[in-house]
Write a protein that holds these residues in place. Structure first.
Motif, PDB file in Angstrom:
ATOM      1  N   ASN A  43       0.808  -1.216   0.000  1.00 33.50           N
ATOM      2  CA  ASN A  43       0.000   0.000   0.000  1.00 33.50           C
ATOM      3  C   ASN A  43       0.841   1.265   0.000  1.00 33.50           C
ATOM      4  O   ASN A  43       0.356   2.329  -0.381  1.00 33.50           O
ATOM      5  CB  ASN A  43      -0.908   0.015   1.234  1.00 33.50           C
ATOM      6  N   THR A  44       2.082   1.158   0.458  1.00 32.89           N
ATOM      7  CA  THR A  44       2.951   2.321   0.611  1.00 32.89           C
ATOM      8  C   THR A  44       4.353   1.992   0.123  1.00 32.89           C
ATOM      9  O   THR A  44       4.712   0.825  -0.058  1.00 32.89           O
ATOM     10  CB  THR A  44       3.048   2.736   2.086  1.00 32.89           C
ATOM     11  N   GLU A  46       6.929   2.331   1.918  1.00 31.57           N
ATOM     12  CA  GLU A  46       7.580   1.628   3.027  1.00 31.57           C
ATOM     13  C   GLU A  46       7.332   0.126   2.926  1.00 31.57           C
ATOM     14  O   GLU A  46       8.269  -0.677   3.111  1.00 31.57           O
ATOM     15  CB  GLU A  46       7.060   2.157   4.367  1.00 31.57           C
ATOM     16  N   GLU A  47       6.100  -0.259   2.625  1.00 28.02           N
ATOM     17  CA  GLU A  47       5.785  -1.681   2.474  1.00 28.02           C
ATOM     18  C   GLU A  47       6.502  -2.265   1.266  1.00 28.02           C
ATOM     19  O   GLU A  47       6.977  -3.411   1.306  1.00 28.02           O
ATOM     20  CB  GLU A  47       4.276  -1.870   2.347  1.00 28.02           C
ATOM     21  N   ASP A  69      -2.913   4.648  -4.464  1.00 31.56           N
ATOM     22  CA  ASP A  69      -4.125   4.087  -3.887  1.00 31.56           C
ATOM     23  C   ASP A  69      -5.313   4.188  -4.837  1.00 31.56           C
ATOM     24  O   ASP A  69      -6.436   3.849  -4.486  1.00 31.56           O
ATOM     25  CB  ASP A  69      -4.465   4.770  -2.557  1.00 31.56           C
TER      26      ASP A  69
END
Length: 327
Positions: A43-44, A46-47, A69
Motif C-alpha cells: 500500500n505504501t 515503506e511496504e 491508492d
C-alpha cells in the motif's frame, strides 16, 4: 527452484494486469510451471521497500508502475517509479525497463518517440490546461494522456467542431487532472499484437478486436466498460497479419520493449494501420484479458484455456529469466 516475487497493490487493476484475484491466478500459474512465487500486496513505499529488502526471490514481476491508492485511474506519478528502484538495486525484473515504462504510460511520449522513428501513429497534440487548442482536421479524437483500458473514452471523445473539441478537452482536464491528447480519429477496424519474450523466445501474436456492433454507441470505439468483462473478443487476423506484426515489431524495437507488451492499432480512413497505444503491463485476467485470448487462439492445447494460461505465464517468466541470466 527459482522464485518470482509478484508486486501488486490497490492500483493493480488500473495500472497493470488486474486486481489481487488476477495476481493470485498469475502466482498459481507460475507455481504450476515449476517455479516458486510469492505475492507482496503493498500500500505504501515503506511496504514496498520492506518487501524487496526482506523477502527471498530471484526476479520481480510488478503489476505497478508506481505506488498509488487509485484503483480506477492511473494519472501522473508524483512518486518513485518501481523500475527505477529495481535498476538502482540491480534487481532483475520482468517487463520493460524504467525508461520504456515511463514512455508507455505517457501516450504523448509514446506517440512522439514512435513518430521520431518513422513508426506509424496518428497525428497528435498534447493540450495542457491553459494551452491553445490545436488546429486539427475533423473528426478528431480526444483522450487522457496518462490512462489505459479506455478510461476517459466515450462517444463525446470523437469531436467534429471546435466547440466539441474545447468541451472534451476541458472534460479531460477537469475529470482526470491531466493533459488531453488530441489525435487523428481512426475510423477503421481495431487490431492488437502481443509481443511475448525476447531473442529466441520472442513471438508476435496478432488479433482482430471484435465487439457486437449493437454494443457500440454513436461511434465504433472501445469504452472502459467494454474492457475485461468478456465483451471484446480477439479473432484471427487475415490479410492484415503481416502488416500488423511488422508495425508491432517496429514499435517494440523503437521503444525497447521486453517480455510481455501489447501494441493496439487501428485502420485510418485510407486503410493504413497506425498505433494508438502500447501497453507495458497488459491484462492477465484468465480467459477474458486479451493476452490469454490471443495465446489460446495461437497455441490451443487439448487441456483447455487454463492450461494455455499456464503456458502463457511460463513463456513470459522463462524468457525474462533467460534474458536476466537466471537460467
Amino acid at each position: 527452484m527459482k522464485k518470482v516475487l509478484l508486486i501488486t497493490g490497490p492500483a493493480g487493476d488500473a495500472q497493470g494486469w488486474g486486481d489481487l484475484s488476477v495476481t493470485e491466478n498469475v502466482c498459481q500459474a507460475i507455481k504450476d510451471s515449476g517455479y516458486d512465487a510469492q505475492i507482496a500486496f503493498v500500500n505504501t513505499m515503506e511496504e514496498f521497500n520492506d518487501a524487496i529488502d526482506t523477502l527471498s526471490y530471484d526476479i520481480v514481476w510488478s503489476c505497478l508502475y508506481y505506488i498509488s491508492d487509485k484503483s480506477d485511474t492511473i494519472g501522473m506519478s508524483n512518486g518513485e517509479w518501481l523500475a527505477d528502484i529495481f535498476d538502482a538495486k540491480n534487481i532483475p525484473y520482468i517487463g520493460p525497463d524504467a525508461k520504456c515504462m515511463k514512455a508507455l504510460i505517457h501516450k504523448t511520449a509514446t506517440h512522439d518517440l514512435l513518430d521520431s522513428k518513422k513508426v506509424a501513429v496518428p497525428y497528435h497534440f498534447q493540450v495542457a490546461p491553459g494551452d491553445d487548442l490545436p488546429d486539427v482536421a475533423f473528426p478528431a479524437f480526444v483522450k487522457p494522456s496518462y490512462e489505459s483500458r479506455s478510461v476517459g473514452i466515450n462517444d463525446d471523445s470523437v469531436v467534429n467542431t471546435v466547440e466539441e473539441l474545447a468541451r472534451q478537452v476541458q472534460y479531460i482536464h477537469t475529470t482526470f487532472d491531466q493533459p488531453a491528447l488530441v489525435e487523428e480519429y481512426l475510423p477503421g477496424q481495431e487490431y492488437t499484437v502481443l509481443m511475448l519474450g525476447n531473442g529466441e523466445h520472442q513471438e508476435f501474436i496478432p488479433g482482430r478486436v471484435e465487439v457486437d456492433p449493437e454494443l457500440f454507441g454513436k461511434y465504433p470505439i472501445l469504452k472502459s466498460e467494454m474492457r475485461g468483462v468478456g465483451i471484446t473478443k480477439i479473432k484471427p487476423t487475415t490479410k492484415m497479419t503481416q502488416q500488423a506484426n511488422e508495425l508491432c515489431r517496429q514499435a517494440m524495437e523503437a521503444l525497447n520493449c521486453l517480455d510481455h507488451v501489447r501494441a493496439d492499432m487501428r485502420l485510418d480512413a485510407l486503410g493504413n494501420l497506425k498505433i494508438i497505444e502500447v501497453n507495458g503491463i497488459p491484462g492477465l485476467k484468465p480467459l477474458k484479458s486479451w493476452s490469454p485470448q490471443m495465446f489460446t487462439m495461437q497455441h490451443p492445447s487439448e487441456q483447455g484455456p487454463m492450461e494455455d494460461y499456464r503456458r502463457l505465464i511460463n513463456h513470459i517468466v522463462t524468457s525474462a529469466m533467460a534474458r536476466s541470466g537466471l537460467i
